[in-house]
Design an enzyme around this catalytic site. Structure first.
Site, short mmCIF file in Angstrom:
data_model
loop_
_atom_site.label_atom_id
_atom_site.label_comp_id
_atom_site.label_asym_id
_atom_site.label_seq_id
_atom_site.Cartn_x
_atom_site.Cartn_y
_atom_site.Cartn_z
N SER A 100 0.83 -1.19 0.00
CA SER A 100 0.00 0.00 0.00
C SER A 100 0.88 1.25 0.00
O SER A 100 1.68 1.44 -0.90
CB SER A 100 -0.98 -0.04 1.19
OG SER A 100 -1.95 0.97 1.08
N ASP B 277 -9.51 -4.40 -5.89
CA ASP B 277 -9.06 -3.15 -5.29
C ASP B 277 -9.56 -1.96 -6.13
O ASP B 277 -9.45 -1.99 -7.36
CB ASP B 277 -7.54 -3.17 -5.25
CG ASP B 277 -6.90 -2.00 -4.52
OD1 ASP B 277 -7.63 -1.11 -4.06
OD2 ASP B 277 -5.66 -2.00 -4.41
N HIS C 154 -7.54 -4.84 -1.63
CA HIS C 154 -6.36 -4.04 -1.32
C HIS C 154 -5.73 -4.54 -0.02
O HIS C 154 -6.41 -4.71 0.99
CB HIS C 154 -6.76 -2.56 -1.17
CG HIS C 154 -5.60 -1.66 -0.93
ND1 HIS C 154 -4.88 -1.09 -1.96
CD2 HIS C 154 -5.02 -1.21 0.21
CE1 HIS C 154 -3.92 -0.32 -1.46
NE2 HIS C 154 -3.98 -0.39 -0.15
#
Length: 334
Positions: A169, A272, A302
Site C-alpha cells: 500500500s 481493489d 487491497h
C-alpha cells in the site's frame, strides 16, 4: 480573550486520527482496525528491533531464519527491505498483520527481512516518510561498509548485494520512490546493491478518478473516499493528488523513461479500487521497456497480503515472491 474558541476537529480519519483546528493531532487505538483474533506464530524465525535513526527514534525490525545463525559458514540470504502500509497516516512496523507477513517472508523465501518504521502524517507530512526511508537505506549502506563490525545478525546473514526494496500500500508507494532515488544515483547505497523492487497493492493517486475508482463495488476494504482523505492528510498542504509522490505519471512528475530501474514485481489485487492505477503503473513501465513482472490476484482486496496473511492468496503470493527474489541470481528469459 473574547472570541477565542477551543480547538475543534477539522479532519477525522476513521475515528483513529483527528486533525484539530490548531494543527494538533489526536490519535486513537489503531488495534480496532486489526484482526480480532491473535495471528498464529511462525516458528523458526528470530527477530529484534534496532534503532537506525536516533534523532527521530526510528527503528527497523530485523527478521532472519533461526537456521541462518545455527549453521557455521552458512550461505548468506537476500535482503528484503519492507515498508508497512496505512496511507502514510496509519500503521506501524510492529502491528500484528505486518509482523506476520515479515515472519512468513523470512521463513519461506528465505530472506533477511528488514521492516522499517517511518514517521506518519499529518504530524509529519510527505516527503517525511520518504526521507526516513532514504535515511534507512543510508544506514543499511553503513552496515554493509562495516562488515563484521556492524550489526552481528546482518554481518552473519545478509547478502547486501541481493537487496530488494518492497512495501504494501503506502509502503509500496514509498518503495517506488526510494527505488527511483537509488536508480538515479540521488541516493548512493553501494556496496548495497538493489537488484529488484516489489509493489504489493500499491497506493497511488491522481486528481482525476480512474474507472475503478469512479465505479467502485460495494464492500471494498479501501473505499476511494478514504484514499482521497489519506492523500489530503499526508501530502503537503495545498497539494493535489497529482503531486509527484501520489501520481508517478502526473503532470508534475519527472519521466521515468531514462531511469534504469531494477526489475519490478507488481502485485495487483483485482478487487481493489486502485486496480487501474496499479495495472496502469505496470503497463507504463513495460511500454518504456522496463523489466516488470505483473501478477494479478482475482477477487482479492487491497492489502490482502496483510489483511489475511495466512490465507491461500497469501500462500501463493509467498511462492511468487520467492521465485522473484531467487530468480535474480540466474535471470530467466521472460
Amino acid at each position: 480573550m473574547a472570541g477565542d474558541t477551543a480547538p475543534h476537529v477539522v479532519e477525522d480519519l476513521l475515528g483513529i486520527v483527528q486533525l484539530l483546528s490548531d494543527g494538533s493531532v489526536v490519535r486513537g487505538d489503531e488495534s480496532v482496525l486489526g484482526p480480532k483474533e491473535p495471528l498464529p506464530d511462525v516458528p523458526g524465525v528470530e527477530w529484534k528491533d534496532v534503532v537506525y535513526h536516533a534523532a527521530h527514534g526510528l527503528r527497523v525490525r530485523v527478521y532472519r531464519p533461526a537456521s541462518a545463525s545455527s549453521v557455521a559458514g552458512s550461505v548468506k540470504l537476500p535482503v528484503l527491505v519492507y515498508f508497512h502500509g496505512g496511507g502514510y497516516c496509519l500503521g506501524s512496523f510492529s502491528q500484528p498483520t505486518f509482523h506476520a507477513f515479515c515472519l512468513r517472508a523470512a521463513a519461506e523465501l528465505p530472506a533477511v527481512v528488514l521492516s522499517v518504521q517511518y514517521r506518519l502524517a499529518p504530524e509529519h507530512r510527505l516527503p517525511a516518510a520518504i526521507d526516513d526511508g532514504a535515511q534507512f537505506l543510508s544506514w543499511l549502506r553503513g552496515q554493509a561498509e562495516l562488515g563484521t563490525g556492524g550489526d552481528p545478525w546482518l554481518a552473519a546473514s545478509a547478502d547486501f548485494a541481493r537487496t530488494f526494496i518492497s512495501g504494501v500500500s503506502a509502503g509500496a508507494n514509498l518503495a517506488h520512490h526510494l527505488t527511483v532515488q537509488v536508480a538515479t544515483a540521488r541516493l548512493p547505497v553501494s556496496p548495497v546493491r538493489v537488484v529488484g523492487y516489489v509493489l504489493l497493492s500499491a497506493f497511488f493517486g491522481g486528481a482525476e478518478r480512474t474507472a475503478s475508482e469512479a465505479d467502485q463495488p460495494t464492500g471494498v476494504t479501501l473505499p476511494v473516499e478514504i484514499c482521497e482523505q489519506l492523500w489530503h492528510m499526508s501530502l503537503p498542504v495545498g497539494a493535489t493528488r497529482d503531486h509527484p509522490v501520489a501520481n508517478p505519471f502526473g503532470p508534475e512528475s519527472p519521466s521515468l523513461a531514462p531511469v534504469e530501474l531494477p526489475p519490478a514485481l507488481v502485485v495487483a489485487p483485482l478487487g481493489d479500487v486502485l486496480r487501474d492505477r496499479v495495472l496502469g503503473y505496470a503497463a507504463r513501465l513495460k511500454d518504456m521497456g522496463k523489466d516488470v513482472e505483473l501478477v494479478e490476484f482475482e477477487g482479492q482486496q487491497h492489502g490482502f497480503s496483510v489483511l489475511q496473511p495466512f490465507a491461500e492468496a497469501a500462500d501463493e503470493l509467498m511462492r511468487v515472491l520467492g521465485r522473484f527474489v531467487y530468480q535474480r541470481d540466474t535471470p530467466a528469459e521472460r
